[in-house]
Design a protein around this motif. Structure first.
Motif, mmCIF file in Angstrom:
data_model
loop_
_atom_site.group_PDB
_atom_site.id
_atom_site.type_symbol
_atom_site.label_atom_id
_atom_site.label_comp_id
_atom_site.label_asym_id
_atom_site.label_seq_id
_atom_site.Cartn_x
_atom_site.Cartn_y
_atom_site.Cartn_z
ATOM 1 N N UNK A 49 5.249 11.623 9.348
ATOM 2 C CA UNK A 49 4.716 12.929 9.679
ATOM 3 C C UNK A 49 5.122 14.138 8.672
ATOM 4 N N UNK A 50 6.311 14.269 8.314
ATOM 5 C CA UNK A 50 6.462 15.410 7.520
ATOM 6 C C UNK A 50 6.488 15.455 5.950
ATOM 7 N N UNK A 56 2.905 14.758 -1.958
ATOM 8 C CA UNK A 56 1.846 13.885 -2.253
ATOM 9 C C UNK A 56 2.066 12.441 -1.957
ATOM 10 N N UNK A 57 3.138 12.340 -0.994
ATOM 11 C CA UNK A 57 3.747 10.746 -0.865
ATOM 12 C C UNK A 57 4.290 10.769 0.399
ATOM 13 N N UNK A 61 12.363 7.415 -0.356
ATOM 14 C CA UNK A 61 13.149 7.103 -1.394
ATOM 15 C C UNK A 61 12.801 8.213 -2.678
ATOM 16 N N UNK A 62 11.506 8.642 -2.480
ATOM 17 C CA UNK A 62 11.176 9.577 -3.503
ATOM 18 C C UNK A 62 11.855 11.181 -3.237
#
Length: 161
Positions: A49-50, A56-57, A61-62
């Protein structure tokens, strides 16, 4: 001074989504300084959701990698529910906007990245030195190869026919 896109989006995300990921300010309590903390309450909801609303993902992990680039470290171990991240320069939420991305792959640490000398970034000087050293090392290797190739050829004893 304008903030990097990640710190701006991170502060917005922390202000608007306190039920899934929140910021707890630090301060001084009984003479002891405490750091501000980012706490992940529900990793699954953060991913679904957040994150897509601010980045843009939807990869946690990012997000974790970006936090690492800005010198946040994880406190404790285990699953992501209740994960806590701190940065030694963050006490209140607005401190996040002043963070600089650390330089990956050099010996410059987060402190050197923010120190300036005569208006020149110390980390840039370190990068220039590292680049110069790498170039010099490459040139030395190339010169050795050229010297080896230009050695006089030893004559082979002639074979009787």
């Amino acid at each position: 001074m304008t903030a990097f896109p990640f710190p701006r989006r991170l502060t917005d995300m922390l202000q608007d989504n306190e039920e899934t990921i929140s910021f707890f300010p630090g301060g001084t309590n009984q003479g002891q300084d405490t750091l501000g903390r980012i706490v992940v309450h529900d990793r699954a909801r953060v991913e679904s959701e957040v994150l897509p609303r601010y980045f843009n993902h939807s990869s946690f992990a990012s997000l974790r990698r970006q936090l690492n680039y800005f010198s946040f470290t994880r406190v404790g171990k285990g699953r992501q529910r209740g994960a806590v991240y701190v940065n030694e320069r963050v006490v209140v939420l607005s401190d996040i906007l002043r963070l600089k991305r650390r330089i990956v792959g050099t010996t410059a640490n987060a402190t050197n990245a923010t120190n300036t000398t005569n208006g020149t970034n110390t980390a840039n000087a370190t990068n220039t030195t590292n680049t110069t050293n790498a170039t010099n090392a490459t040139n030395a290797v190339n010169k050795t190869n050229i010297d080896t190739d230009q050695r006089p050829k030893t004559s082979q004893p002639s074979q009787p026919s």
